[in-house]
Design a protein around this motif. Structure first.
Motif: not given
Length: 401
Positions: A230, A218, A77
């Motif tokens: 992501r 997210l 992330l």
């Protein structure tokens, strides 16, 4: 927006840890050996800037992390803090937690670069989200192009960006796009939306929502999303679609991209005005005092002094007593000690009674230690904090409680 508790619950899934060992008697000197190596954030070159983590990493390192995560199918992330992120994180705790729980935080804004340089962070330039996207797209020499899924953006932008990407022979190919329209993060998390994203088989998910909604979305769907990499890259999708023209490189380098963005999107003037005035306030009330007091602590103590850490393993807690300068020069001494202590799955007490200096790099390490412990359901507490040290913690944005 998710609550702090919900974000921390999501963060606990970030790590695979070994089983807790039995508690040892406090008289024992050696720390217990971790049964399983703990994949953690302690190895990151992280600095604490007004309470959020900033990775001192260049474009090459970011691209390596992305491609490695895509190849291994491991979650990565990415957050790209700009001035708006920095300002919003001061008043929105859950938004700040979303940055702390990210696996990589790159600087996406010249004001943040200027603040970082003032604090002494070795960051030469920004690594903006749009630049990351462009670098991946331009990587024509890559053996395997990354499949990207575009999510959000203005109506029609994702479709146009997908067409642009797939007409080019580059390092990115669009394998899907979706624009559910303007709605809440909760509505954007409906089953059929997540299933459509997962079915694409993409390597890289690029979200283009508002910063608050994008980070929340997210985090909310961290477990449900199957795409390994992501990131919320904001205007990058608009740049690819051609709906917004990006500022010339010289303006971006000089830090005047905001003027160009106002020309392209006049409604942004209010955000930039509010963020600019907030930055000046933060400079005067936090950044400059932090620089002053950390400099004073360094000047009043011997430069050649080394950091030592005494370890005391009890049945319920691990006490780590630090002595000397806790700064960037001695982070390498603290990392293995912190990693082993975290592997014990016990509460960690950090005694700072004899710490004579501290800087943003060591505060960043403490921020990552706290993050890792909270992911395991443990806590870190600080004792022996002098009034001056408490002041530095406050100016640096790291909470003692």
């Amino acid at each position: 927006m998710l609550t702090t508790q919900e974000l921390q619950e999501a963060g606990r899934s970030y790590y695979r840890t070994g089983r807790s060992g039995a508690g040892r008697d406090r008289s024992e000197v050696e720390a217990p050996r971790a049964e399983v190596a703990v994949p953690d954030d302690l190895s990151r070159d992280v600095y604490c800037v007004l309470g959020i983590p900033i990775d001192a990493i260049g474009m090459r390192g970011v691209l390596h992390r992305i491609r490695d995560a895509a190849r291994r199918k491991t979650r990565l992330l990415i957050s790209t803090p700009n001035l708006n992120f920095l300002v919003a994180s001061q008043s929105n705790r859950s938004f700040r937690e979303s940055l702390i729980l990210s696996d990589l935080c790159t600087v996406d804004g010249m004001p943040v670069v200027w603040i970082a340089r003032l604090i002494g962070i070795p960051i030469k330039s920004r690594t903006a989200g749009a630049d990351i996207f462009e670098a991946l797209k331009s990587d024509v020499g890559s053996a395997h192009s990354l499949g990207v899924f575009l999510f959000g953006g203005p109506e029609g932008a994702a479709e146009r960006a997908a067409g642009t990407l797939n007409r080019l022979d580059g390092g990115l190919r669009c394998v899907g796009w979706s624009n559910p329209g303007y709605c809440s993060a909760e509505e954007l998390s409906r089953d059929h939306i997540i299933e459509e994203i997962n079915a694409s088989g993409a390597d890289f998910l690029v979200a283009s929502l508002s910063s608050l909604k994008g980070q929340s979305w997210l985090q909310r769907n961290h477990q449900r999303l199957q795409i390994p990499v992501r990131a919320h890259l904001g205007a990058a999708l608009n740049f690819q679609a051609g709906t917004v023209k990006r500022a010339p490189p010289i303006l971006r380098k000089l830090g005047f991209e905001w003027l160009w963005r106002i020309k392209e999107e006049p409604y942004l003037w209010r955000r930039y005005w509010n963020d600019g005035t907030a930055m000046l306030r933060l400079l005067l009330t936090h950044v400059l005092p932090f620089v002053l007091w950390t400099w004073w602590m360094r000047r009043t103590h011997e430069r050649g002094e080394a950091l030592t850490i005494t370890q005391d393993y009890g049945s319920r807690a691990v006490t780590l007593s630090l002595s000397g300068p806790a700064d960037a020069r001695h982070v390498h001494r603290a990392v293995p000690v912190f990693r082993t202590a975290a592997a014990s799955h016990k509460r960690i007490v950090l005694d700072l009674s004899n710490v004579c200096a501290i800087d943003a790099r060591f505060l960043g390490l403490l921020l990552m230690l706290r993050k890792q412990l909270e992911a395991q359901g443990c806590v870190a507490t600080f004792v022996g904090v002098s009034p001056l040290m408490a002041r530095i913690f406050r100016f640096g944005g790291l909470e003692l409680q």
